[in-house]
Design an enzyme around this catalytic site. Structure first.
Site, short mmCIF file in Angstrom:
data_model
loop_
_atom_site.label_atom_id
_atom_site.label_comp_id
_atom_site.label_asym_id
_atom_site.label_seq_id
_atom_site.Cartn_x
_atom_site.Cartn_y
_atom_site.Cartn_z
N LYS A 153 6.35 25.06 23.02
CA LYS A 153 7.85 25.51 22.83
C LYS A 153 7.89 25.99 21.10
O LYS A 153 7.18 25.90 20.80
CB LYS A 153 8.00 23.11 22.22
CG LYS A 153 9.10 22.99 22.93
CD LYS A 153 9.71 23.16 24.14
CE LYS A 153 10.74 22.84 24.11
NZ LYS A 153 11.36 22.50 25.93
P1 NAD Z 1 22.16 21.64 25.64
O1 NAD Z 1 22.14 22.22 24.25
O2 NAD Z 1 22.55 22.75 26.60
O3 NAD Z 1 23.31 20.17 25.85
C1 NAD Z 1 22.46 18.85 25.18
C2 NAD Z 1 23.62 18.41 25.58
O4 NAD Z 1 23.47 16.71 25.10
C3 NAD Z 1 25.09 17.86 25.16
O5 NAD Z 1 25.91 17.88 25.90
C4 NAD Z 1 24.85 17.46 23.31
O6 NAD Z 1 26.49 17.49 23.50
C5 NAD Z 1 24.51 16.11 24.40
N1 NAD Z 1 23.85 15.22 23.18
C6 NAD Z 1 23.53 16.61 21.63
N2 NAD Z 1 23.42 15.38 21.13
C7 NAD Z 1 23.24 13.85 22.11
C8 NAD Z 1 23.01 12.34 21.36
N3 NAD Z 1 22.58 12.74 20.25
N4 NAD Z 1 23.32 11.57 21.88
C9 NAD Z 1 23.62 11.48 23.22
N5 NAD Z 1 24.56 13.46 23.81
C10 NAD Z 1 23.81 14.09 22.48
O7 NAD Z 1 20.82 21.21 26.32
P2 NAD Z 1 20.35 20.84 27.82
O8 NAD Z 1 19.32 22.24 27.31
O9 NAD Z 1 21.10 20.41 28.43
O10 NAD Z 1 18.60 20.35 27.35
C11 NAD Z 1 18.94 18.60 27.78
C12 NAD Z 1 17.67 18.28 28.29
O11 NAD Z 1 16.66 18.46 29.05
C13 NAD Z 1 16.85 18.53 26.40
O12 NAD Z 1 15.54 17.42 26.34
C14 NAD Z 1 16.23 19.64 27.33
O13 NAD Z 1 14.53 19.38 26.31
C15 NAD Z 1 15.94 18.93 28.53
N6 NAD Z 1 15.13 20.71 29.24
C16 NAD Z 1 15.89 21.27 29.43
C17 NAD Z 1 16.24 22.55 30.15
C18 NAD Z 1 16.55 23.71 30.16
O14 NAD Z 1 16.17 24.62 31.63
N7 NAD Z 1 17.66 24.03 29.78
C19 NAD Z 1 14.52 22.23 30.83
C20 NAD Z 1 13.85 21.74 30.32
C21 NAD Z 1 14.08 20.23 30.86
#
Ligand code: NAD
Length: 410
Positions: free
Chosen positions: A102
């Protein structure tokens, strides 16, 4: 307890269950390499700021290190270390030939301009360039980063090493990204929901869904769930959420966000806080934002029947115990959100062969891998009376143990 120690509790359970010897536990628990760098950047106002950057390589026994890059103020070495180890168990669980890593930059991307993000990303990439490689360690997007970030990383890496599209996944399709990568994590979550409703003979129209986080993962979960006929009663982003008892029209919400740059005030909805959203009465709760949101302080108030961890580590181990005692079904992060890394694997493969798969192939292969991993976990849950999380960790850890022994490290 930091997030890394938290995640290691799940590893410890699996190690105990598999009766692993101490030395082997030590090899598997600690990251193999950790790089911390300083990222000096000229800001738009001409001041200079120095950000902390990390790339942590947890384990590469089963293939090159693989894992996203997070831009968030809390992305310190403990958080990045925890997320790197989750990637090792996740790639092993879904049986794709990668290890776990990561990256992170401690910054708030919402307060930075696109030019500043571009400069930070280039500096970060040059700082870790000697550490990563197409057969060594392949970054991808995560919280706070996206396909544009990957395009900048690929470009910066290419300036030193020549054209290397396979150095990152989650790139724009125009630069060699895979079709379907943007929706992959959310789609993978919904592949599991499909499996669950079939198994339990449930109907989407009778199921209320709550999604916390409306970025890449959460917005795709909501879009696909809406298309499948589920009733999405609440969604949120960092600024708070919206609720409608009758269900939100997600395409209209997306249109509203593009016009108003906020979900607040969506016609026919009530505002709701990010705390309240987790405690709503619903059939499916899908945390898709950040870590540790369900913890000892609110776990007892959770009223959902099932939780699918689309985010990484949204539930602390203490809360997990409370939810298990309440009889809630929790599908763990290393299973639920594996769709992203699965399609990243497809993208990497396509880059190596310079071939492009059509969308139908990506979606059907993704669904097959997700459902097969679910069945592996469910079989162990049933045969050994484990929770889904315990079973998922046991499978992931056991596969890495087998590969470790075959390689002859010990
Ligand atoms: P992103 O940055 O695209 O979106 C994050 C979202 O969470 C946004 O809507 C943001 O406003 C919201 N957010 C941020 N802080 C917050 C808080 N304190 N309370 C509530 N909402 C909050 O990120 P993403 O890529 O969608 O990732 C989200 C989660 O999924 C993370 O835990 C990430 O590790 C996990 N993840 C993402 C992927 C991927 O392909 N992008 C894959 C596996 C896991």
């Amino acid at each position: 307890m930091n997030t890394s120690d938290s995640v290691n509790q799940y590893f410890d359970f699996a190690a105990e269950h598999l009766d692993l010897e101490d030395g082997l536990r030590d090899i598997l628990k600690r990251p193999w390499r950790e790089l911390q760098i300083a990222i000096p950047v000229r800001m738009d106002d001409h001041s200079v700021k120095v950000f902390n950057g990390y790339r942590i390589q947890h384990n590469a026994t089963r293939g090159p290190y693989k894992g996203g890059v997070r831009y968030h103020p809390d992305a310190d070495q403990y958080e990045v270390r925890a997320l790197a180890s989750l990637m090792t168990w996740k790639t092993a669980l879904v049986n794709i030939p990668f290890g776990g890593a990561k990256g992170g930059v401690q910054c708030d991307p919402t307060s930075l301009s696109s030019d500043e993000l571009n400069r930070i990303t280039r500096r970060y990439t040059l700082g870790i360039e000697h550490f990563i490689g197409v057969n060594r360690d392949i970054p991808a997007p995560d919280l706070g980063t996206n396909s544009q970030t990957m395009a900048w990383m690929m470009d910066a890496y290419g300036q030193v090493n020549g054209y290397t599209p396979g150095i990152v996944t989650g790139k724009p399709v125009e630069l060699g990204g895979s079709v379907g990568r943007d929706s992959a994590t959310g789609r993978g979550v919904m592949n599991l929901v499909e499996q669950l409703i079939e198994e339990k003979n449930l109907s989407p129209s009778n199921m209320r869904v709550v999604v916390q986080g409306f970025g890449n993962v959460g917005s795709w979960v909501a879009r696909i769930a809406y298309d499948m006929g589920f009733k999405i009663i609440a969604i949120s982003d960092v600024s708070g959420g919206i609720y409608s008892k009758l269900g939100l029209n997600i395409p209209n919400v997306l249109k509203y966000i593009s016009e108003n740059k906020s979900i607040k005030g969506f016609p026919g909805s009530e505002n709701i806080s990010n705390q309240e959203i987790l405690e709503l009465d619903c059939e499916l709760l899908i945390p898709s934002a950040i870590n540790n949101v369900i913890n000892e302080s609110n776990a007892n108030n959770v009223k959902a029947n099932m939780i699918l961890e689309a985010a990484n580590h949204p539930i602390t181990p203490e809360a997990d115990q409370i939810l298990n005692n309440k009889g809630l079904l929790v599908l763990p992060d290393i299973l639920c959100n594996a769709g992203g890394v699965i399609v990243s694997y497809f993208e990497w493969t396509q880059n190596l062969y310079q071939r492009h798969w059509p969308e139908e192939t990506v979606f059907s292969e993704l669904s097959e891998v997700m459902k097969s991993a679910y069945k592996d976990v469910k079989n162990l849950v049933d045969s050994e009376n484990l929770t889904f999380r315990q079973a998922a960790f046991v499978i992931g850890v056991e596969r890495v143990v087998k590969a470790t022994k075959l390689r002859g490290y010990v």
